[in-house]
Write a protein that holds these residues in place. Sequence first.
Motif, PDB file in Angstrom:
ATOM      1  N   TYR A   1      -7.653  14.051   8.222  1.00 12.31           N
ATOM      2  CA  TYR A   1      -8.165  13.025   7.314  1.00 12.31           C
ATOM      3  C   TYR A   1      -9.436  13.482   6.605  1.00 12.31           C
ATOM      4  CZ  TYR A   1      -4.735   9.534   8.601  1.00 12.31           C
ATOM      5  OH  TYR A   1      -3.561   8.843   8.770  1.00 12.31           O
ATOM      6  N   PHE A   2     -10.251  14.289   7.278  1.00  7.28           N
ATOM      7  CA  PHE A   2     -11.457  14.829   6.643  1.00  7.28           C
ATOM      8  C   PHE A   2     -11.083  15.721   5.452  1.00  7.28           C
ATOM      9  CE2 PHE A   2     -14.493  18.328   6.187  1.00  7.28           C
ATOM     10  CZ  PHE A   2     -15.663  17.620   5.911  1.00  7.28           C
TER      11      PHE A   2
ATOM     12  N   GLU B   1      -9.799   6.342  -2.084  1.00  6.28           N
ATOM     13  CA  GLU B   1     -10.305   6.123  -0.735  1.00  6.28           C
ATOM     14  C   GLU B   1      -9.244   6.455   0.308  1.00  6.28           C
ATOM     15  OE1 GLU B   1     -12.625   2.598   1.721  1.00  6.28           O
ATOM     16  OE2 GLU B   1     -11.188   2.071   0.156  1.00  6.28           O
ATOM     17  N   ILE B   2      -9.624   7.316   1.247  1.00  3.05           N
ATOM     18  CA  ILE B   2      -8.744   7.663   2.359  1.00  3.05           C
ATOM     19  C   ILE B   2      -9.321   7.043   3.627  1.00  3.05           C
ATOM     20  CG2 ILE B   2      -7.774   9.535   3.739  1.00  3.05           C
ATOM     21  CD1 ILE B   2      -6.674   9.425   0.921  1.00  3.05           C
ATOM     22  N   ILE B   3      -8.557   6.184   4.268  1.00  4.80           N
ATOM     23  CA  ILE B   3      -9.005   5.528   5.493  1.00  4.80           C
ATOM     24  C   ILE B   3      -8.496   6.311   6.703  1.00  4.80           C
ATOM     25  CG2 ILE B   3      -8.995   3.388   6.835  1.00  4.80           C
ATOM     26  CD1 ILE B   3     -10.418   3.170   4.143  1.00  4.80           C
ATOM     27  N   PRO B   4      -9.394   6.927   7.483  1.00  2.00           N
ATOM     28  CA  PRO B   4      -8.949   7.670   8.664  1.00  2.00           C
ATOM     29  C   PRO B   4      -8.131   6.802   9.610  1.00  2.00           C
ATOM     30  CG  PRO B   4     -11.263   8.111   8.196  1.00  2.00           C
ATOM     31  CD  PRO B   4     -10.852   6.979   7.294  1.00  2.00           C
ATOM     32  N   SER B   5      -7.100   7.401  10.193  1.00  5.18           N
ATOM     33  CA  SER B   5      -6.227   6.738  11.163  1.00  5.18           C
ATOM     34  C   SER B   5      -5.394   5.604  10.574  1.00  5.18           C
ATOM     35  CB  SER B   5      -7.037   6.214  12.365  1.00  5.18           C
ATOM     36  OG  SER B   5      -7.667   7.282  13.038  1.00  5.18           O
ATOM     37  N   SER B   6      -5.270   5.548   9.232  1.00  6.18           N
ATOM     38  CA  SER B   6      -4.314   4.612   8.652  1.00  6.18           C
ATOM     39  C   SER B   6      -2.908   5.107   8.978  1.00  6.18           C
ATOM     40  CB  SER B   6      -4.506   4.493   7.141  1.00  6.18           C
ATOM     41  OG  SER B   6      -4.346   5.734   6.497  1.00  6.18           O
ATOM     42  N   THR B   7      -1.956   4.192   9.087  1.00  4.26           N
ATOM     43  CA  THR B   7      -0.631   4.533   9.606  1.00  4.26           C
ATOM     44  C   THR B   7       0.475   4.008   8.692  1.00  4.26           C
ATOM     45  OG1 THR B   7      -0.360   2.503  10.887  1.00  4.26           O
ATOM     46  CG2 THR B   7      -1.549   4.321  11.954  1.00  4.26           C
ATOM     47  N   ASP B   8       1.705   4.340   9.063  1.00  3.30           N
ATOM     48  CA  ASP B   8       2.872   3.785   8.367  1.00  3.30           C
ATOM     49  C   ASP B   8       3.140   2.349   8.789  1.00  3.30           C
ATOM     50  OD1 ASP B   8       3.520   6.140   6.963  1.00  3.30           O
ATOM     51  OD2 ASP B   8       4.472   6.978   8.737  1.00  3.30           O
ATOM     52  N   PHE B   9       2.495   1.891   9.839  1.00  2.29           N
ATOM     53  CA  PHE B   9       2.613   0.502  10.285  1.00  2.29           C
ATOM     54  C   PHE B   9       1.893  -0.370   9.270  1.00  2.29           C
ATOM     55  CE2 PHE B   9       1.121  -2.693  13.733  1.00  2.29           C
ATOM     56  CZ  PHE B   9       2.233  -3.494  13.538  1.00  2.29           C
ATOM     57  N   ARG B  10       2.651  -0.962   8.365  1.00  4.21           N
ATOM     58  CA  ARG B  10       2.042  -1.707   7.262  1.00  4.21           C
ATOM     59  C   ARG B  10       3.018  -2.712   6.679  1.00  4.21           C
ATOM     60  NH1 ARG B  10      -0.003   2.434   3.087  1.00  4.21           N
ATOM     61  NH2 ARG B  10      -0.910   3.340   4.966  1.00  4.21           N
ATOM     62  N   LEU B  11       2.454  -3.700   6.013  1.00  2.00           N
ATOM     63  CA  LEU B  11       3.226  -4.729   5.331  1.00  2.00           C
ATOM     64  C   LEU B  11       2.994  -4.565   3.835  1.00  2.00           C
ATOM     65  CD1 LEU B  11       4.782  -7.554   6.058  1.00  2.00           C
ATOM     66  CD2 LEU B  11       2.682  -8.561   5.183  1.00  2.00           C
ATOM     67  N   ILE B  12       4.067  -4.481   3.064  1.00  2.00           N
ATOM     68  CA  ILE B  12       3.918  -4.281   1.622  1.00  2.00           C
ATOM     69  C   ILE B  12       4.715  -5.316   0.844  1.00  2.00           C
ATOM     70  CG2 ILE B  12       3.318  -1.837   1.751  1.00  2.00           C
ATOM     71  CD1 ILE B  12       6.144  -1.083   1.243  1.00  2.00           C
ATOM     72  N   ASP B  13       4.128  -5.753  -0.251  1.00  2.00           N
ATOM     73  CA  ASP B  13       4.725  -6.780  -1.102  1.00  2.00           C
ATOM     74  C   ASP B  13       5.928  -6.224  -1.863  1.00  2.00           C
ATOM     75  OD1 ASP B  13       4.019  -9.596  -2.397  1.00  2.00           O
ATOM     76  OD2 ASP B  13       4.605  -8.268  -4.042  1.00  2.00           O
ATOM     77  N   ARG B  14       6.818  -7.129  -2.273  1.00  2.28           N
ATOM     78  CA  ARG B  14       8.025  -6.722  -3.001  1.00  2.28           C
ATOM     79  C   ARG B  14       7.713  -5.878  -4.224  1.00  2.28           C
ATOM     80  NH1 ARG B  14      12.592  -5.878  -1.311  1.00  2.28           N
ATOM     81  NH2 ARG B  14      12.621  -4.039  -2.607  1.00  2.28           N
ATOM     82  N   LYS B  15       6.676  -6.242  -4.973  1.00  2.00           N
ATOM     83  CA  LYS B  15       6.380  -5.485  -6.197  1.00  2.00           C
ATOM     84  C   LYS B  15       5.976  -4.047  -5.866  1.00  2.00           C
ATOM     85  CE  LYS B  15       3.017  -8.241  -7.647  1.00  2.00           C
ATOM     86  NZ  LYS B  15       2.599  -9.092  -6.516  1.00  2.00           N
ATOM     87  N   VAL B  16       5.341  -3.853  -4.709  1.00  2.00           N
ATOM     88  CA  VAL B  16       4.962  -2.508  -4.277  1.00  2.00           C
ATOM     89  C   VAL B  16       6.208  -1.715  -3.881  1.00  2.00           C
ATOM     90  CG1 VAL B  16       3.525  -1.164  -2.688  1.00  2.00           C
ATOM     91  CG2 VAL B  16       2.762  -3.423  -3.464  1.00  2.00           C
ATOM     92  N   VAL B  17       7.115  -2.374  -3.157  1.00  2.00           N
ATOM     93  CA  VAL B  17       8.369  -1.731  -2.750  1.00  2.00           C
ATOM     94  C   VAL B  17       9.143  -1.265  -3.982  1.00  2.00           C
ATOM     95  CG1 VAL B  17      10.567  -2.034  -1.549  1.00  2.00           C
ATOM     96  CG2 VAL B  17       8.509  -3.106  -0.649  1.00  2.00           C
TER      97      VAL B  17
ATOM     98  N   GLY C   1       0.811   7.837   1.852  1.00  2.00           N
ATOM     99  CA  GLY C   1      -0.012   8.340   0.754  1.00  2.00           C
ATOM    100  C   GLY C   1       0.480   7.832  -0.593  1.00  2.00           C
ATOM    101  N   LEU C   2       1.794   7.827  -0.779  1.00  2.00           N
ATOM    102  CA  LEU C   2       2.358   7.347  -2.049  1.00  2.00           C
ATOM    103  C   LEU C   2       2.120   5.854  -2.231  1.00  2.00           C
ATOM    104  CD1 LEU C   2       5.738   9.294  -2.259  1.00  2.00           C
ATOM    105  CD2 LEU C   2       3.753   9.560  -3.744  1.00  2.00           C
ATOM    106  N   ILE C   3       2.258   5.093  -1.159  1.00  2.00           N
ATOM    107  CA  ILE C   3       2.015   3.648  -1.249  1.00  2.00           C
ATOM    108  C   ILE C   3       0.566   3.384  -1.638  1.00  2.00           C
ATOM    109  CG2 ILE C   3       1.865   1.505   0.091  1.00  2.00           C
ATOM    110  CD1 ILE C   3       4.318   2.493   1.678  1.00  2.00           C
ATOM    111  N   ASP C   4      -0.364   4.087  -1.007  1.00  2.00           N
ATOM    112  CA  ASP C   4      -1.779   3.907  -1.348  1.00  2.00           C
ATOM    113  C   ASP C   4      -2.066   4.372  -2.777  1.00  2.00           C
ATOM    114  OD1 ASP C   4      -2.179   2.934   1.173  1.00  2.00           O
ATOM    115  OD2 ASP C   4      -3.079   4.764   1.972  1.00  2.00           O
ATOM    116  N   TRP C   5      -1.429   5.467  -3.182  1.00  2.00           N
ATOM    117  CA  TRP C   5      -1.647   6.036  -4.522  1.00  2.00           C
ATOM    118  C   TRP C   5      -1.237   5.072  -5.632  1.00  2.00           C
ATOM    119  CZ3 TRP C   5       2.071   7.364  -8.253  1.00  2.00           C
ATOM    120  CH2 TRP C   5       1.588   8.108  -9.336  1.00  2.00           C
ATOM    121  N   LEU C   6      -0.286   4.184  -5.348  1.00  5.67           N
ATOM    122  CA  LEU C   6       0.182   3.241  -6.356  1.00  5.67           C
ATOM    123  C   LEU C   6      -0.924   2.292  -6.823  1.00  5.67           C
ATOM    124  CD1 LEU C   6       3.724   2.412  -4.962  1.00  5.67           C
ATOM    125  CD2 LEU C   6       3.222   3.544  -7.135  1.00  5.67           C
ATOM    126  N   GLY C   7      -1.937   2.102  -5.987  1.00  2.17           N
ATOM    127  CA  GLY C   7      -3.130   1.404  -6.453  1.00  2.17           C
ATOM    128  C   GLY C   7      -3.145  -0.103  -6.298  1.00  2.17           C
TER     129      GLY C   7
END
Length: 217
Positions: free
Chosen positions: A140-141, A150-166, A181-187
């Motif tokens: 992560y460093f 922004e990169i959050i250390p220890s962020s995981t695939d365990f997440r809830l995402i809205d339909r528009k993001v999907v 990474g791609l989900i976060d990159w979408l902004g």
Amino acid sequence: MKKLLSVVIPVYNEAANLSWHHEKICKHLSGIGMRHEIIYVDDGSSDDSISRIKKIASKDNATRYAKLSRNFGKEAATSAGLKLSKGDAVLIIDADGQHPIEMLPAFLKKWGDGAEVVVGVRTANNKEGVIKRYGSKLFYFILDKLTIGEIIPSSTDFRLIDRKVVDEFNSLTERNRITRGLIDWLGFNRDYVMFWAHARHAGNATYSYKKLLKLAL
């Protein structure tokens, strides 16, 4: 009509965990006041995982599944599950019981308050080895230094995402991908839920150090 929650579960050699984990997930889904579907994606398992999944699906009308033709990796399996999902929101969770489904109300609360991506951030991990712990910190460093945003250390695939993001994620064409990474990159608007990872319910971790290094690279 009540909103629909999709639960996407990538699976690789998790036969010993599936029945137990499914029962646990259903118990928590029953109290959230939403319709739900559970989508298993078998990533070319070499054990009895697909048979266990078929048995679960035969008894639960809310469960669907897909079987990949070989082991393509967790990122591909997760992407396939997101493609199949129909929910207003989608929860991504591992099949081994380490991601605490007990935290689902906290994820849904953040989503209801306007977060379009709710990221599970691991604060600690039961029985996590020293090499993995410090390797993760180093990863992560380096990632933070190489990327924009922004990169959050220890962020995981365990997440809830809205339909528009999907829907936006499903339109991406990258083949060599890291899902989180791609989900976060979408902004989209993000919020976070801190969690303590459970120990695996049964079996051994399928992500070897070699696979983790390959994913990091």
